[in-house]
Write a protein that holds these residues in place. Sequence first.
Motif, PDB file in Angstrom:
ATOM      1  N   VAL A 540      45.021  56.523  37.838  1.00 35.67           N
ATOM      2  CA  VAL A 540      44.242  55.321  38.043  1.00 35.67           C
ATOM      3  C   VAL A 540      44.864  54.525  39.171  1.00 35.67           C
ATOM      4  N   GLY A 541      44.105  53.565  39.681  1.00 36.90           N
ATOM      5  CA  GLY A 541      44.638  52.659  40.685  1.00 36.90           C
ATOM      6  C   GLY A 541      43.673  52.453  41.813  1.00 36.90           C
ATOM      7  N   ASP A 542      43.891  51.418  42.593  1.00 34.42           N
ATOM      8  CA  ASP A 542      43.107  51.104  43.770  1.00 34.42           C
ATOM      9  C   ASP A 542      44.021  51.216  44.979  1.00 34.42           C
ATOM     10  N   ILE A 543      43.726  52.116  45.899  1.00 36.03           N
ATOM     11  CA  ILE A 543      44.563  52.340  47.063  1.00 36.03           C
ATOM     12  C   ILE A 543      43.708  52.109  48.293  1.00 36.03           C
ATOM     13  N   THR A 544      44.187  51.305  49.195  1.00 38.77           N
ATOM     14  CA  THR A 544      43.447  51.004  50.408  1.00 38.77           C
ATOM     15  C   THR A 544      44.118  51.641  51.605  1.00 38.77           C
ATOM     16  N   SER A 577      47.914  47.972  37.499  1.00 38.26           N
ATOM     17  CA  SER A 577      46.508  47.576  37.622  1.00 38.26           C
ATOM     18  C   SER A 577      45.979  46.883  36.379  1.00 38.26           C
ATOM     19  N   ARG A 578      46.751  46.879  35.301  1.00 46.69           N
ATOM     20  CA  ARG A 578      46.276  46.232  34.076  1.00 46.69           C
ATOM     21  C   ARG A 578      46.292  44.720  34.252  1.00 46.69           C
ATOM     22  N   ARG A 579      45.242  44.069  33.772  1.00 49.87           N
ATOM     23  CA  ARG A 579      45.110  42.623  33.909  1.00 49.87           C
ATOM     24  C   ARG A 579      44.874  41.930  32.568  1.00 49.87           C
TER      25      ARG A 579
END
Length: 690
Positions: A540-544, A577-579
């Motif tokens: 999981v994760g958001d990578i730019t 990434s957990r909020r």
Amino acid sequence: MARNKEGLLLLLDVSPSTHILLPEIEKVCSMLIQKKLIYGKSDEVGIVLFGAEDTENELTKEVGGYEHVVVLRHIKVVDGDMIEALQKLPLGTAPGDFLDAIVVGMDMMIKKYGPTNKGKKRLCLLTNPLYCIKEPYEGSKEDQIDTIATQMNSYGMKLDCVIVRSKLTGDEDKRTRDENELLLNRFSERTRGKMVYVESPTSLLGALRTRNITPVTVFRGDLELSPKMKIKVWVYKKTSEEKFPTLKKYSDKAPPTDRFATHEIKVDYEYKRVEDPNKVVPPEQRIKGYRYGPQVVPISSAEWDAVKFKPEKGVKFLGFTNASNIMRHYYMKDVYIFIPEPGNTKAIQAVSAIARAMKETNKVAILRCVWRQGQGNVVVGVLTPNLSNQDNIPDSFYFNVLPFAEDVREFQFPSFSSFPSSWQPNEQQQEAADNLVKMLDLAPPGKEEALHPDFTPNPVLERFYRFLELKSKLPDAMVPPLDDTLKRITEPDPELLSQNKSVIDEFCKQFELKENPKIKKSSRRLWREKPSRSNEEENVGDITDGQSGSVIKNEPSIKVERIGDWTPVQDFEAIMSRRDSTEWVNKAISDMKGFIFKLVENSYEHDSCEKVLECLTSLRKGCILEQEPTQFNNFLRDLYMFCQKNNISGICELLASKQVKLITKAEAIDSDVTGDEARNFLIKTEPMLE
């Protein structure tokens, strides 16, 4: 007419100039009746058409004239028949004379109610005024307007005008419309009515008010600047959320022949002991309890009443501050309006003087408000000046509730400007985004605002009203699809999107969305070999990727809580990434540092170097994103010293060759490391410690 109920007469233009608008007029009028069936069961409504082919009204029979005016429904309590009458309005063939319709409507109101119920009688005119009204027998048209307005005021009637502006075909139409609008504006100036201009079906949907809510003050008293300086003010609610009508439980057990059955359901509760379920606990033996950790603390009603905060009623100034200090997103709940006490000249002058001074100095006031005696809480809010541009309306204030410290939500969002330049948009991407914003402007120059707040109804409520009316006729009816008019509120305008397709395509081209092939490959390999100990199915994760402008996004399938041995990088990114809690960021960084140290300690002949490099790179990226440069820099220094002390030179050489360096101030604003310090950190020529 029942007390506090309204008598409404709809004056609808069905002349040829409104034929294209009739479907929307039918919708908005039907919706108004539907709302009145829900909110005002005793409200009375009538319908008059002008510009019709025929003539049907009592005034024509009595005195003559007033042709092409048809009374479609006489004034009576609202019912379902009125909605059916509005489903298909007849197409008129004659020019629409709105003044004849107003006079016929006034005559109906006078005969129905007489001089009683002043302020509860309303005429609502909906027209596209492209036809000239008839010349009067005596005097001018303006004199005729003044005479009718005086008569309306004497009987306590109000006139609301909804003017639909469509595209004009020539100069003659424009002159006629301008003249008619001036006459209608003269009505609004001499009566208590108002004028509304609309250009789109969406605006028309919200232009007709369901009901005029009688203003009720939430506070009347002194606006206290100091113990010796007070201003008399009245406070009203300016906005309030409109919610669904209260749904009640209904019973169908009553006999169908019982016309007086209320179908009401009554619910009784019984409280029984756990030890003896057959014994009912009487009310005097019950007490409320509040959970405090694992136990429940009982508090009696007398104790709870004693501990309650009981402030005194009043509104007091706490001081002034710059308007820039109060952010728009601080505003909470409903909006109130402070007006000077009506008829109090000194109060009007004082409010006006303070409001204008605040406007000139760009200040706002902070107030402490307790609206009523015995109120259990204190409201602190901001007072904003509202200067009037009309001579007969005094200046006032708007009041918005501000949050206390417990109401504010602290989110750790890093500054975009602190990211490295490779992560920020380039000139082409910025230009594409600028063009997209300009293209989606809801209020372009020279055009009506697309979704004006005053004329945009709540689409959820409107759909509910329509379905309720349909369900009343067909109990087995399914929920119909969303109406085209409501779609304009909830969905992008397809015409606007088609006209600017090139702008949207360019934006999509500059910000391409694609999968991350590396992570996807790694997940498949690990799935074949051995399951992860971190109970995670996929990365999981958001990578730019700032170089290509692409965004890679993978959604978590299972919430990860610790870093496992098999997929440490993926586990670390998933925890970061957990909020659902602010603690996860610190936990992820701490766990990853411990994991890296364990790898270094247990390494044999540099077999863990590649894995250490991968974990350090991920940790560095995460600390930049979350603006935690100090944690990474201190850890890298400690790791370097540990490798020097234990003669683990291979890892330091690998980190230097791969340029894993300290986080600089250019990458994270909180860092105290310069670019030169970061570049020279791992290439120091120091002897190995023995």
